[in-house]
Scaffold this motif. Structure first.
Motif, PDB file in Angstrom:
ATOM      1  N   ALA A  13      23.802  37.003  56.659  1.00 34.87           N
ATOM      2  CA  ALA A  13      23.909  37.200  55.211  1.00 34.87           C
ATOM      3  C   ALA A  13      25.238  36.676  54.681  1.00 34.87           C
ATOM      4  CB  ALA A  13      23.746  38.679  54.870  1.00 34.87           C
ATOM      5  N   LEU A  14      26.315  36.899  55.426  1.00 37.47           N
ATOM      6  CA  LEU A  14      27.632  36.432  54.999  1.00 37.47           C
ATOM      7  C   LEU A  14      27.716  34.903  54.988  1.00 37.47           C
ATOM      8  CD1 LEU A  14      29.984  38.956  56.854  1.00 37.47           C
ATOM      9  CD2 LEU A  14      29.375  38.926  54.429  1.00 37.47           C
ATOM     10  N   LYS A  15      26.954  34.254  55.853  1.00 34.94           N
ATOM     11  CA  LYS A  15      26.973  32.794  55.938  1.00 34.94           C
ATOM     12  C   LYS A  15      26.136  32.125  54.851  1.00 34.94           C
ATOM     13  CE  LYS A  15      27.827  32.264  60.906  1.00 34.94           C
ATOM     14  NZ  LYS A  15      27.263  31.768  62.195  1.00 34.94           N
ATOM     15  N   THR A  16      25.023  32.747  54.479  1.00 34.40           N
ATOM     16  CA  THR A  16      24.060  32.069  53.608  1.00 34.40           C
ATOM     17  C   THR A  16      23.982  32.616  52.193  1.00 34.40           C
ATOM     18  OG1 THR A  16      22.261  33.523  54.386  1.00 34.40           O
ATOM     19  CG2 THR A  16      22.632  31.470  55.604  1.00 34.40           C
ATOM     20  N   LYS A  35      24.801  43.029  48.431  1.00 36.85           N
ATOM     21  CA  LYS A  35      23.551  43.784  48.589  1.00 36.85           C
ATOM     22  C   LYS A  35      23.176  43.918  50.058  1.00 36.85           C
ATOM     23  CE  LYS A  35      18.697  43.851  47.166  1.00 36.85           C
ATOM     24  NZ  LYS A  35      17.621  43.145  46.400  1.00 36.85           N
ATOM     25  N   ALA A  36      23.332  42.822  50.822  1.00 36.72           N
ATOM     26  CA  ALA A  36      22.999  42.857  52.245  1.00 36.72           C
ATOM     27  C   ALA A  36      23.890  43.837  52.994  1.00 36.72           C
ATOM     28  CB  ALA A  36      23.129  41.458  52.844  1.00 36.72           C
ATOM     29  N   LEU A  37      25.200  43.796  52.709  1.00 40.98           N
ATOM     30  CA  LEU A  37      26.132  44.707  53.364  1.00 40.98           C
ATOM     31  C   LEU A  37      25.826  46.156  53.010  1.00 40.98           C
ATOM     32  CD1 LEU A  37      29.507  42.767  52.947  1.00 40.98           C
ATOM     33  CD2 LEU A  37      28.237  43.148  55.059  1.00 40.98           C
ATOM     34  N   SER A  38      25.535  46.399  51.722  1.00 40.76           N
ATOM     35  CA  SER A  38      25.214  47.758  51.288  1.00 40.76           C
ATOM     36  C   SER A  38      23.960  48.277  51.989  1.00 40.76           C
ATOM     37  CB  SER A  38      25.010  47.776  49.766  1.00 40.76           C
ATOM     38  OG  SER A  38      24.562  49.043  49.338  1.00 40.76           O
ATOM     39  N   THR A  39      22.927  47.431  52.071  1.00 40.72           N
ATOM     40  CA  THR A  39      21.673  47.830  52.711  1.00 40.72           C
ATOM     41  C   THR A  39      21.874  48.115  54.192  1.00 40.72           C
ATOM     42  OG1 THR A  39      20.368  46.531  51.145  1.00 40.72           O
ATOM     43  CG2 THR A  39      19.312  47.131  53.222  1.00 40.72           C
TER      44      THR A  39
END
Length: 311
Positions: free
Chosen positions: A225-228, A236-240
């Motif tokens: 998620a951090l790359k793309t 949002k990805a980190l929170s999830t």
């Protein structure tokens, strides 16, 4: 002094004996139960009524909700009976049945497998999106669930066979609100520690190995998620991921302290040990619908449609 075995045909559950007032605690558990059932049944109905949601990820969520409903009903009802009606006596055979079929440890083990499967599902979806439809299908999930059930029954049956050989030389009072392998291990009398060593080793392999797999899966998801993703997508990805991991931690950490650490070396205060297991088996089912389902965009849209007066 030589231990003398006593004949045990029933157990007495010492449920939150240090808690007062018990009626007030009973009301709290009842409210938790009602909210848990409402949330999980809502999720089940949403997925069942919307064919577009009948996909691998949502099948896992439905199965998780079924497990949570079963666990909460079995455990909280037993706690309420003990607290409100002072009914703390349970026949020995009924205690074994409760351990094997209804809650301890069948549902716990099944949930561990399911959480691992759900983490792997998200790992494949994020890291191999083009191959995901062919790798993760409804059939794959069903076969995985069938395999997990068979393995769970085998593991639990092994533990139950150990319990059948236990001798009790001092007391038949279980320091828990429900029948549990660890509770019996704490009061059983042994000439050696073979059961303690074996069960702690099996629990360590089972719990730690699956926990590592879950951490690995979410770590790969976060890295991807951090790359793309763009800034908002990353947030949002980190929170999830961290929200999911917090629920996993609430489930795994109490189980680790309760089952991996040998019973003879656990905290001497039985109420603390019992409370740890209750945290693992009551709080996640309460929060799972919100964390895994009701924050999901597709489920929220379906819920709005189904609750619409026009619909």
């Amino acid at each position: 002094m030589k231990d003398t075995n006593i004949s045990v045909s029933e157990f007495v559950l010492s449920c939150l004996k240090e808690t007062d007032p018990k009626d007030g605690i009973g009301v709290v558990f009842l409210l938790i139960y009602l909210v848990t059932i409402f949330g999980n049944v809502t999720v089940i109905l949403i997925v069942v009524m919307d064919q577009q949601l009948q996909r691998p990820m949502y099948m896992c969520i439905v199965i998780l909700s079924v497990i949570d409903v079963t666990c909460s009903t079995t455990i909280i009802m037993k706690i309420l009976v003990a607290l409100l009606f002072k009914n703390t006596v349970i026949p020995r055979n009924a205690c074994y049945v409760q351990m094997l079929m209804f809650f301890m440890h069948y549902m716990e083990s099944l949930e561990i497998f399911l959480l691992t499967l759900m983490a792997f599902d998200r790992y494949v979806a994020v890291n191999y999106p083009l191959r995901y439809p062919s790798l993760i299908t409804n059939k794959t999930i069903l076969v995985s669930i069938a395999f997990m059930n068979a393995l769970t029954v085998m593991l639990v049956s092994m533990g139950l066979s150990f319990v059948a050989d236990f001798n009790f030389c001092t007391t038949n009072v279980l320091p828990y609100c429900f029948c549990d392998f660890t509770a019996m291990l704490r009061i059983a009398c042994f000439k050696d520690d073979r059961y303690i060593i074996l069960t702690s080793t099996l629990a360590a392999v089972f719990i730690v190995f699956t926990f590592v797999l879950i951490i690995f899966s979410y770590t790969k998801i976060i890295v991807a998620a951090l790359k793309t993703a763009r800034t908002e997508g990353k947030r949002k990805a980190l929170s999830t991921c961290f929200t999911h991991l917090s629920i996993v931690g609430l489930f795994y950490i109490p189980l680790f302290f309760s089952y991996v650490i040998p019973a003879r070396k656990q905290i001497t205060n039985s109420s603390v040990t019992s409370s740890l297991i209750m945290v693992a088996t009551i709080i996640p089912p309460l929060l799972n619908p919100l964390i895994y389902s009701l924050r999901n965009k597709e489920i929220k849209q379906t819920l709005l449609i189904l609750s619409s007066p026009i619909h």
